[in-house]
Structure formats: C-alpha cells, structure tokens
Design an enzyme around this catalytic site. Sequence first.
Site, PDB file in Angstrom:
ATOM      1  NE  ARG A  24      30.196 -44.516 -41.226  1.00  0.00           N
ATOM      2  CZ  ARG A  24      30.206 -45.207 -40.099  1.00  0.00           C
ATOM      3  NH1 ARG A  24      29.413 -44.749 -39.302  1.00  0.00           N
ATOM      4  NH2 ARG A  24      31.463 -45.671 -39.694  1.00  0.00           N
ATOM      5  NE  ARG A  70      35.681 -44.902 -39.759  1.00  0.00           N
ATOM      6  CZ  ARG A  70      34.602 -44.064 -39.590  1.00  0.00           C
ATOM      7  NH1 ARG A  70      34.335 -43.264 -40.661  1.00  0.00           N
ATOM      8  NH2 ARG A  70      33.937 -44.133 -38.469  1.00  0.00           N
ATOM      9  CG  ASN A  83      20.389 -29.339 -47.716  1.00  0.00           C
ATOM     10  OD1 ASN A  83      20.217 -28.496 -48.118  1.00  0.00           O
ATOM     11  ND2 ASN A  83      20.407 -29.709 -46.426  1.00  0.00           N
ATOM     12  CG  HIS A 139      28.981 -27.565 -41.083  1.00  0.00           C
ATOM     13  ND1 HIS A 139      29.174 -28.563 -40.407  1.00  0.00           N
ATOM     14  CD2 HIS A 139      29.163 -26.691 -40.158  1.00  0.00           C
ATOM     15  CE1 HIS A 139      29.210 -28.370 -39.090  1.00  0.00           C
ATOM     16  NE2 HIS A 139      29.264 -26.947 -39.070  1.00  0.00           N
TER      17      HIS A 139
HETATM   18  C1  4DW Z   1      30.866 -34.919 -40.781  1.00  0.00           C
HETATM   19  C2  4DW Z   1      31.731 -34.881 -40.005  1.00  0.00           C
HETATM   20  C3  4DW Z   1      32.067 -36.014 -39.220  1.00  0.00           C
HETATM   21  C4  4DW Z   1      30.790 -37.080 -39.357  1.00  0.00           C
HETATM   22  C5  4DW Z   1      29.791 -37.117 -40.015  1.00  0.00           C
HETATM   23  C6  4DW Z   1      29.918 -35.918 -40.881  1.00  0.00           C
HETATM   24  C7  4DW Z   1      30.564 -33.806 -41.742  1.00  0.00           C
HETATM   25  C8  4DW Z   1      30.652 -34.023 -43.398  1.00  0.00           C
HETATM   26  C9  4DW Z   1      31.266 -35.093 -43.931  1.00  0.00           C
HETATM   27  C10 4DW Z   1      31.105 -36.586 -44.135  1.00  0.00           C
HETATM   28  N1  4DW Z   1      32.050 -37.275 -44.365  1.00  0.00           N
HETATM   29  C11 4DW Z   1      33.121 -36.274 -44.575  1.00  0.00           C
HETATM   30  C12 4DW Z   1      32.836 -35.255 -44.139  1.00  0.00           C
HETATM   31  C13 4DW Z   1      33.937 -34.224 -43.970  1.00  0.00           C
HETATM   32  O1  4DW Z   1      33.689 -33.068 -43.664  1.00  0.00           O
HETATM   33  N2  4DW Z   1      35.151 -34.621 -44.197  1.00  0.00           N
HETATM   34  C14 4DW Z   1      35.465 -35.830 -44.541  1.00  0.00           C
HETATM   35  N3  4DW Z   1      34.514 -36.753 -44.565  1.00  0.00           N
HETATM   36  N4  4DW Z   1      36.587 -36.100 -45.127  1.00  0.00           N
HETATM   37  C15 4DW Z   1      31.255 -38.135 -38.163  1.00  0.00           C
HETATM   38  O2  4DW Z   1      31.979 -38.296 -37.233  1.00  0.00           O
HETATM   39  N5  4DW Z   1      30.695 -39.357 -38.619  1.00  0.00           N
HETATM   40  C16 4DW Z   1      30.726 -40.685 -37.846  1.00  0.00           C
HETATM   41  C17 4DW Z   1      29.516 -41.444 -37.992  1.00  0.00           C
HETATM   42  C18 4DW Z   1      28.224 -41.498 -37.740  1.00  0.00           C
HETATM   43  C19 4DW Z   1      26.996 -41.961 -38.012  1.00  0.00           C
HETATM   44  O3  4DW Z   1      27.363 -42.977 -38.660  1.00  0.00           O
HETATM   45  O4  4DW Z   1      25.976 -41.645 -37.471  1.00  0.00           O
HETATM   46  C20 4DW Z   1      31.909 -41.691 -38.283  1.00  0.00           C
HETATM   47  O5  4DW Z   1      32.235 -42.307 -37.533  1.00  0.00           O
HETATM   48  O6  4DW Z   1      32.184 -41.679 -39.453  1.00  0.00           O
HETATM   49  C1  GAR Z   2      21.431 -30.560 -42.914  1.00  0.00           C
HETATM   50  O1  GAR Z   2      21.226 -29.481 -42.008  1.00  0.00           O
HETATM   51  C2  GAR Z   2      22.935 -30.381 -43.158  1.00  0.00           C
HETATM   52  O2  GAR Z   2      23.650 -29.073 -43.056  1.00  0.00           O
HETATM   53  C3  GAR Z   2      23.727 -31.284 -42.007  1.00  0.00           C
HETATM   54  O3  GAR Z   2      22.464 -32.450 -42.077  1.00  0.00           O
HETATM   55  C4  GAR Z   2      21.373 -31.804 -42.562  1.00  0.00           C
HETATM   56  C5  GAR Z   2      20.938 -32.857 -43.422  1.00  0.00           C
HETATM   57  O4  GAR Z   2      19.447 -32.548 -43.743  1.00  0.00           O
HETATM   58  N1  GAR Z   2      24.912 -31.707 -42.164  1.00  0.00           N
HETATM   59  C6  GAR Z   2      25.762 -31.816 -41.284  1.00  0.00           C
HETATM   60  O5  GAR Z   2      25.437 -31.647 -40.248  1.00  0.00           O
HETATM   61  C7  GAR Z   2      27.162 -32.306 -41.740  1.00  0.00           C
HETATM   62  N2  GAR Z   2      28.092 -32.235 -40.737  1.00  0.00           N
HETATM   63  P1  GAR Z   2      18.716 -33.100 -44.967  1.00  0.00           P
HETATM   64  O6  GAR Z   2      19.049 -34.512 -44.755  1.00  0.00           O
HETATM   65  O7  GAR Z   2      17.368 -32.692 -44.703  1.00  0.00           O
HETATM   66  O8  GAR Z   2      19.359 -32.585 -46.215  1.00  0.00           O
END
Ligand code: 4DW
Ligand code: GAR
Length: 235
Positions: A108, A82, A31, A126
């Site tokens: 994150r 965090r 992306n 998303h």
């Molecule tokens: C998203 C939601 C939850 C986690 C990771 C990504 C979706 C997009 C997003 C990123 N940061 C965000 C969002 C969002 O929608 N809203 C807010 N911040 N406020 C998730 O649970 N991540 C965990 C770690 C994963 C890893 O390090 O691989 C975490 O503990 O943060």
């Molecule tokens: C994409 O499919 C994006 O929509 C998804 O991670 C991928 C990142 O790909 N995002 C999430 O799942 C957020 N919750 P990329 O690194 O090739 O752009």
Amino acid sequence: MSKRENDSKRGRNGRAAQLKLAVLISGSGTNLQALIDACAEPDYPARISLVIANKDDAGGLARAAKVNIATQIIRHKDFAEREAFDQALSDALEAADIDLICLAGFMRVLGATFVEHWKDRLINIHPALLPSFKGLHTHQRALEAGVRIAGCTVHYVRADVDVGPIIAQAAVPVLPGDNEDNLAARVLKQEHRLYPLAVELIARGLVHVENGRVRIEEADSRAEDAALINPPPFG
Ligand code: 4DW
Ligand code: GAR
C-alpha cells in the site's frame, strides 16, 4: 540515530541499545524471515517489536507468530480514506515506540503525511537496481531490456514510490535462459542478505542522509575493488 546516540542508549548489560523495528508486510514475508533470522543472532543490533499486515492472508503473520513477535492486522479495506489507514498505522507504530519501519513486500502506498512523519525512519526493499525498473514486474522488464546484471535495492522511502536515498544494493548476473521466476528467485536470495545488512548499518549509526544521498561510514572504502562482471572475463 547517530552512532553516538545509539551508543549512549546502553542497556544494563552495557551493550548498545537495540534498534526497535516494525516490519510491514502484505505477502509471504520471506524478507521478514530474513530479518527474524538476523535478529536471532545475539550481537545483531536490532530486534523486531511489531509486524503489521494490511491483509488477513499475509503469510508472514505466521512467521512472526511462530517466534512470538507481536502482530497486528490493520486492513486498508476497513478505511474509507487512505489518510485514515495511514494514521491507524502510525498510531500502532508510535504505541510500540518503533525506531525504524521496514517495508517488506508491503503493497500500500503511504501518503506524504505518514512519510514525512517517519522520514529517515522508514525503509523499503525493491527487487531491482533503482533507479532502473521502478514499479511492478521488475524482473520481466529487466529481461525484456536485456540487462546482464539485475539486483535489489534498500532505500529510504519518500512520498513518490520507489524513490529515496539508496542505502544498499546487491547485484546478480542475468543468465542465458532466465525467465521471470528464476531471475526473481536469484534476486530474492540476495534480498535476504541485503535487508539485514542495511538494517544493521542503520542500527550501528553508520548511515547518514546528506543532501538526499546516503553516506556510509567505514563501509564505502571496502567496496573499492569489488565488481560483478557479466559475462565473466576469461581466465
Ligand atoms: C510500492 C509502490 C506502489 C504500490 C505498492 C508498493 C513500493 C513500496 C512502497 C509501499 N508503500 C510505499 C512505497 C513507496 O515506495 N513509497 C511510498 N509508500 N510512499 C502500489 O501502487 N500499491 C497499490 C495497491 C496495491 C495492492 O493493494 O495490492 C496502491 O493503491 O496503494
Ligand atoms: C520482494 O521481492 C520485495 O523486494 C518486493 O516484494 C517481494 C516481497 O516478498 N517488493 C516490492 O516489489 C516493492 N515494490 P516477501 O513477502 O517474500 O518478502
């Protein structure tokens, strides 16, 4: 930023100022690549000033470096709390005078203080048609639910994950025999069209958040007769 505000920020060439983007990544950055490619078009109203990854091995870092975009690695692992990680991100974004932050596979969760500070200047993509299939393994769950239409969403970020005013969505058909991988690929292809479109709409000052929902100037009426029907009608 309103259309008028952006119009008033004109450069010496008389063009409206370009929105300064930061793209936050954790992974391969396809992306990010779509945004890089869009920004390479002369009339595109945004440019990427900074790419930040929270991990050294994020493949997107090389994509940015290849076209001389500044990169920073801010490792979440280097911070005990965090909030301290969020603050380090915010400091880097402020220092680069960023107008809009694009999360592009950034994994994150950002805390409420960060999200409030960057409210309506922080967007995410998303891989599902929100508010369906929040969270991980979206394609797997969409297949299990038997939906005939899947897709992706660009939305403003709020403190709760995968919620926030929806800016744009793209839909794709789910086809017989689809598995997680080919459905993900079909959706990802549309993500690469949708994210640059959403950023362009914001940069042109056409996107307004009103009572927690998005209104888009001009574009909304163009959608009136569009439909993706799956299965497709006969004839
Ligand atoms: C998203 C939601 C939850 C986690 C990771 C990504 C979706 C997009 C997003 C990123 N940061 C965000 C969002 C969002 O929608 N809203 C807010 N911040 N406020 C998730 O649970 N991540 C965990 C770690 C994963 C890893 O390090 O691989 C975490 O503990 O943060
Ligand atoms: C994409 O499919 C994006 O929509 C998804 O991670 C991928 C990142 O790909 N995002 C999430 O799942 C957020 N919750 P990329 O690194 O090739 O752009």
